[in-house]
Design an enzyme around this catalytic site. Structure first.
Site, short mmCIF file in Angstrom:
data_model
loop_
_atom_site.label_atom_id
_atom_site.label_comp_id
_atom_site.label_asym_id
_atom_site.label_seq_id
_atom_site.Cartn_x
_atom_site.Cartn_y
_atom_site.Cartn_z
N GLY A 154 0.85 -1.19 0.00
CA GLY A 154 0.00 0.00 0.00
C GLY A 154 0.87 1.24 0.00
N GLN A 206 3.12 10.10 1.51
CA GLN A 206 4.41 9.41 1.56
C GLN A 206 5.31 9.78 0.39
OE1 GLN A 206 2.50 5.35 2.26
NE2 GLN A 206 4.38 5.19 3.48
N CYS A 256 6.23 0.36 8.00
CA CYS A 256 5.84 1.47 7.14
C CYS A 256 7.04 1.88 6.30
CB CYS A 256 5.36 2.65 8.00
SG CYS A 256 4.78 4.07 7.05
N LEU A 257 6.79 2.13 5.01
CA LEU A 257 7.91 2.52 4.14
C LEU A 257 8.49 3.88 4.53
CD1 LEU A 257 6.63 1.36 0.62
CD2 LEU A 257 8.17 0.17 2.20
N HIS A 298 -4.44 1.31 7.20
CA HIS A 298 -3.10 1.87 7.35
C HIS A 298 -2.92 3.06 6.41
CE1 HIS A 298 1.44 1.39 7.89
NE2 HIS A 298 1.37 2.15 6.82
N GLU A 299 -3.46 2.92 5.17
CA GLU A 299 -3.31 4.00 4.18
C GLU A 299 -4.18 5.20 4.51
OE1 GLU A 299 -0.70 1.39 2.96
OE2 GLU A 299 -0.77 3.55 2.65
N HIS A 348 -2.69 7.39 7.03
CA HIS A 348 -1.67 8.31 6.51
C HIS A 348 -2.30 9.62 6.04
CE1 HIS A 348 2.20 6.33 6.71
NE2 HIS A 348 1.81 5.27 6.04
#
Ligand SMILES: O=CN(O)C[C@@H](CC1CCCC1)C(=O)N1NCCC[C@H]1C(=O)Nc1ccccn1
Ligand code: NI
Length: 181
Positions: free
Chosen positions: A60, A65, A109-110, A152-153, A156
């Site tokens: 995702g 991000q 998380c990236l 999760h997205e 953000h």
């Protein structure tokens, strides 16, 4: 193509901002951006491309991000029988199960270059209203990993990081209303 150089890391205030709604219909540029986010996920899951460009595998991605404070997300999760392939504008959880769930291995998380141990409680099932890449309103009913990923997205987009949900007193306490993982 997007690479890890385009991924904003924690400490950058954009990850703590509330992202702006995207006016429908989306502009050509907004559609392109969403396509590039999806392509990043697909590339990151391709061993050769990921190795070549040093991409960290992702399922995702949210626009903040990549430095864009707009309510746009991509989710790409290949499963045995189908691929959960979502590119969405203005996603919103409109209802959810009482039951919670969590990933046994916790979340990462990236945008977070460190391990943060602990269970992240998520709704087990969610109903999401959003606009697809063409600006058409759609409703998704998700459970399992797709449900976890989309939460999760969407977090953000509201400046929420996965570790905000971890129980500070006992990171591995089983969250309430969890029937199974
Ligand atoms: O905002 C978006 N991000 O930060 C990328 C995240 C999003 C996922 C985190 C938990 C649910 C959505 C991401 O994909 N990862 N986080 C870092 C580790 C690698 C990867 C991951 O969790 N992969 C995975 C998990 C389960 C099964 C298969 N693969
Ligand atoms: Ni993340």
């Amino acid at each position: 193509m997007l690479t890890m150089d385009d991924i904003v890391r924690e400490g950058n205030p954009i990850l703590r901002a509330v992202a702006s709604e995207v006016m429908m219909p989306p502009t050509q540029e907004e559609k392109e951006t969403l396509k590039k986010m999806r392509e990043f996920l697909i590339n990151s899951q391709d061993d050769e491309i990921a190795e070549k460009y040093k991409l960290r595998a992702g399922i995702g991605l949210a626009a903040p991000q990549i430095g864009i404070s707009k309510r746009m997300i991509a989710v790409y999760i290949p499963e045995e029988d189908k691929i959960h392939d979502y590119t969405l504008f203005n996603p919103k959880v409109i209802s959810h199960s009482v039951e919670n769930t969590y990933l046994e291995g916790g979340e990462g998380c990236l945008s977070v270059d460190r391990e943060v141990p602990g269970y992240v409680p998520r709704h087990a099932r969610v109903k999401v209203k959003a606009y697809n890449i063409d600006g058409k309103e759609i409703t998704l009913k998700l459970k399992g990993l797709p449900a976890i990923a989309i939460q999760h997205e969407i977090d953000h987009l509201d400046g929420i990081m996965f570790y905000d949900h971890i129980n500070k007193a006992d990171p591995f306490a089983i969250p309430d209303h969890c029937a199974t993982n």
